[in-house]
Design a protein around this motif. Sequence first.
Motif, mmCIF file in Angstrom:
data_model
loop_
_atom_site.group_PDB
_atom_site.id
_atom_site.type_symbol
_atom_site.label_atom_id
_atom_site.label_comp_id
_atom_site.label_asym_id
_atom_site.label_seq_id
_atom_site.Cartn_x
_atom_site.Cartn_y
_atom_site.Cartn_z
ATOM 1 N N PRO A 135 88.190 -35.134 47.464
ATOM 2 C CA PRO A 135 88.721 -36.064 45.923
ATOM 3 C C PRO A 135 87.429 -36.144 44.761
ATOM 4 N N GLN A 136 86.003 -35.178 44.581
ATOM 5 C CA GLN A 136 85.178 -35.753 43.887
ATOM 6 C C GLN A 136 85.199 -34.294 42.860
ATOM 7 N N PHE A 137 86.631 -33.585 43.077
ATOM 8 C CA PHE A 137 87.092 -32.614 41.770
ATOM 9 C C PHE A 137 88.527 -31.988 41.172
ATOM 10 N N THR A 142 80.125 -49.082 41.374
ATOM 11 C CA THR A 142 80.490 -47.185 41.685
ATOM 12 C C THR A 142 79.070 -46.659 42.428
ATOM 13 N N GLY A 143 78.921 -45.304 42.055
ATOM 14 C CA GLY A 143 78.575 -44.605 43.472
ATOM 15 C C GLY A 143 77.123 -44.373 43.665
ATOM 16 N N ARG A 144 76.747 -45.415 42.052
ATOM 17 C CA ARG A 144 75.006 -45.730 41.744
ATOM 18 C C ARG A 144 75.167 -46.650 42.558
ATOM 19 N N PHE A 157 75.915 -47.120 45.788
ATOM 20 C CA PHE A 157 76.836 -46.494 46.870
ATOM 21 C C PHE A 157 75.234 -45.785 47.473
ATOM 22 N N GLU A 158 74.447 -46.155 46.527
ATOM 23 C CA GLU A 158 72.710 -45.016 46.505
ATOM 24 C C GLU A 158 72.197 -45.193 46.340
ATOM 25 N N LEU A 159 72.021 -46.484 45.936
ATOM 26 C CA LEU A 159 71.514 -47.825 46.318
ATOM 27 C C LEU A 159 71.380 -47.981 47.908
ATOM 28 N N LEU A 167 81.109 -32.217 33.946
ATOM 29 C CA LEU A 167 79.409 -33.131 34.031
ATOM 30 C C LEU A 167 79.366 -34.323 34.027
ATOM 31 N N GLY A 168 79.714 -34.419 35.188
ATOM 32 C CA GLY A 168 79.729 -35.908 35.781
ATOM 33 C C GLY A 168 77.878 -36.466 35.267
ATOM 34 N N SER A 169 77.676 -37.658 35.080
ATOM 35 C CA SER A 169 76.750 -38.770 35.139
ATOM 36 C C SER A 169 75.556 -38.255 36.451
ATOM 37 N N THR A 170 76.596 -37.930 37.821
ATOM 38 C CA THR A 170 75.577 -37.840 38.768
ATOM 39 C C THR A 170 76.085 -36.413 39.822
ATOM 40 N N ALA A 171 76.951 -36.496 39.087
ATOM 41 C CA ALA A 171 77.100 -34.640 39.764
ATOM 42 C C ALA A 171 77.805 -33.656 38.783
ATOM 43 N N ILE A 172 77.098 -32.813 38.672
ATOM 44 C CA ILE A 172 78.719 -31.009 38.161
ATOM 45 C C ILE A 172 79.643 -31.022 39.376
ATOM 46 N N LYS A 173 80.432 -30.811 38.634
ATOM 47 C CA LYS A 173 81.806 -30.049 39.761
ATOM 48 C C LYS A 173 82.122 -29.377 38.724
ATOM 49 N N MET A 174 82.636 -27.883 39.786
ATOM 50 C CA MET A 174 82.905 -26.665 39.227
ATOM 51 C C MET A 174 84.056 -26.375 39.929
ATOM 52 N N GLY A 228 82.978 -43.016 39.800
ATOM 53 C CA GLY A 228 82.425 -42.014 39.698
ATOM 54 C C GLY A 228 80.679 -42.453 40.178
ATOM 55 N N GLY A 229 79.913 -41.712 39.527
ATOM 56 C CA GLY A 229 79.079 -42.184 39.779
ATOM 57 C C GLY A 229 78.184 -43.336 39.035
ATOM 58 N N GLN A 230 78.469 -43.567 37.599
ATOM 59 C CA GLN A 230 78.395 -44.901 36.532
ATOM 60 C C GLN A 230 79.606 -45.856 35.922
ATOM 61 N N PRO A 238 72.024 -41.528 55.419
ATOM 62 C CA PRO A 238 73.379 -40.792 54.266
ATOM 63 C C PRO A 238 74.521 -41.551 53.490
ATOM 64 N N LEU A 239 75.064 -41.195 52.574
ATOM 65 C CA LEU A 239 75.789 -41.537 52.409
ATOM 66 C C LEU A 239 77.288 -41.339 52.800
ATOM 67 N N GLU A 240 77.130 -39.951 53.856
ATOM 68 C CA GLU A 240 77.973 -39.067 54.339
ATOM 69 C C GLU A 240 78.220 -39.777 55.720
ATOM 70 N N GLY A 261 87.465 -38.965 43.199
ATOM 71 C CA GLY A 261 85.777 -39.411 42.348
ATOM 72 C C GLY A 261 84.819 -38.953 44.069
ATOM 73 N N GLY A 262 83.294 -39.132 43.513
ATOM 74 C CA GLY A 262 82.269 -39.144 45.003
ATOM 75 C C GLY A 262 83.448 -39.720 46.065
ATOM 76 N N PRO A 263 82.821 -41.204 45.654
ATOM 77 C CA PRO A 263 82.752 -42.379 46.856
ATOM 78 C C PRO A 263 84.094 -42.187 47.707
ATOM 79 N N ALA A 264 85.307 -41.515 47.267
ATOM 80 C CA ALA A 264 86.485 -41.685 47.772
ATOM 81 C C ALA A 264 86.397 -40.730 49.291
ATOM 82 N N GLN A 265 84.932 -40.040 49.199
ATOM 83 C CA GLN A 265 84.713 -39.282 50.698
ATOM 84 C C GLN A 265 84.662 -40.208 51.286
ATOM 85 N N ASN A 266 84.918 -41.031 51.858
ATOM 86 C CA ASN A 266 83.924 -42.599 52.519
ATOM 87 C C ASN A 266 85.704 -42.879 52.919
HETATM 88 P P1 ADP Z 1 80.334 -38.418 38.230
HETATM 89 O O1 ADP Z 1 81.892 -37.921 37.888
HETATM 90 O O2 ADP Z 1 79.956 -39.804 37.296
HETATM 91 O O3 ADP Z 1 78.902 -37.452 38.329
HETATM 92 P P2 ADP Z 1 80.994 -38.536 41.130
HETATM 93 O O4 ADP Z 1 82.431 -38.104 41.519
HETATM 94 O O5 ADP Z 1 80.437 -37.167 41.267
HETATM 95 O O6 ADP Z 1 81.153 -39.123 39.851
HETATM 96 O O7 ADP Z 1 80.596 -39.376 42.529
HETATM 97 C C1 ADP Z 1 79.136 -39.285 42.385
HETATM 98 C C2 ADP Z 1 78.644 -40.372 43.370
HETATM 99 O O8 ADP Z 1 80.259 -40.220 44.552
HETATM 100 C C3 ADP Z 1 77.748 -40.357 44.101
HETATM 101 O O9 ADP Z 1 77.173 -41.536 42.959
HETATM 102 C C4 ADP Z 1 77.950 -41.180 45.416
HETATM 103 O O10 ADP Z 1 77.714 -42.662 45.483
HETATM 104 C C5 ADP Z 1 79.635 -40.647 46.243
HETATM 105 N N1 ADP Z 1 79.119 -39.293 46.846
HETATM 106 C C6 ADP Z 1 79.242 -38.512 46.581
HETATM 107 N N2 ADP Z 1 78.959 -36.776 48.210
HETATM 108 C C7 ADP Z 1 78.971 -38.698 49.350
HETATM 109 C C8 ADP Z 1 79.734 -38.721 50.501
HETATM 110 N N3 ADP Z 1 79.851 -37.309 50.780
HETATM 111 N N4 ADP Z 1 79.819 -39.483 51.023
HETATM 112 C C9 ADP Z 1 80.266 -40.602 50.406
HETATM 113 N N5 ADP Z 1 80.351 -40.598 48.214
HETATM 114 C C10 ADP Z 1 79.332 -39.869 48.580
#
Ligand code: ADP
Length: 258
Positions: free
Chosen positions: A244-246, A133-135, A137-139, A11-18, A105-107, A147-149, A218-223
């Motif tokens: 990498p987000q899981f 942080t991920g936030r 990147f979102e900004l 249960l992350g700050s930005t995304a819930i992963k299961m 991560g997100g924060q 899109p971040l993708e 973490g999510g940004p590792a997809q970049n």
């Molecule tokens: P948390 O565990 O804090 O919720 P995550 O590890 O899930 O954080 O990462 C969330 C961040 O991942 C987002 O803020 C965003 O910047 C980044 N993100 C999500 N999807 C993508 C993507 N497809 N490509 C690049 N960055 C991404």
Amino acid sequence: MTTDLSIGLDLGSTAIKMVVTDGEEIVHRQCVPTAPGQEILARRMIDKTMSTLSLKPEQIKGIASTGYGKKLFAEASSNIDEISANALGLFKLSGRSARTIINIGGQDLKVLSLSDSGRIVDFKMNDKCAAGTGRFFELVARLLDTPLEKFGQLSAAEAPVLELNNTCVVFAESEIVSLLARGESKEAIIKALHASVARRVAGMVHSKISDGDVYLDGGPAQNQGLREALEDELMLEVKVLPEPQFTVAYGAALTLFN
Ligand code: ADP
């Protein structure tokens, strides 16, 4: 389907992963944006997964929750802190080769050093500043209306070298607005963003790199562009797993097999 499965919920700050795992493979994964009522969202994710995979409750050993909202999911059979879950999950998925983990991560931004048995021997976290942080990147994605993708692909293009000098998000935002007003391309701004985040990570990592593999998760590792900027800055190979987000959710789920 085996009867010996567990569920990990991050249960992350930005995304819930299961994830659902048999203790080795990730057999199913799902990610949804964090929103109010996380426990209801998490329950829905689990119900949907159980029905998609035609699972019966007796096939599930338990649900381990982690992440900043881990206590919100009262049905969890156990809670685990996200740092331990990250180390457990990534160490196993790396085939026990990881010695340094950079988690964005997100924060927050974390750097973990692991022993050759996967024990955490050092840990550093930056959660005071949103830059890196991920936030952040979102900004920038919003400012560039991109899109971040697409960041990885765009930063691979030829572009003039720009510097993002401000390390504070608020100032970095106005710096990016000025660069756009000056006619600088999205590609050049994204490259400058990656380089600035990589410098920030390097400031935390340099003294922590031990021998062995370095992983980004973490999510940004997809970049892919961020990974390459980190490699340039750290002057070493930075590995990224396919999902990498899981890794943190997977690590939580693994605790139920011990
Ligand atoms: P948390 O565990 O804090 O919720 P995550 O590890 O899930 O954080 O990462 C969330 C961040 O991942 C987002 O803020 C965003 O910047 C980044 N993100 C999500 N999807 C993508 C993507 N497809 N490509 C690049 N960055 C991404």
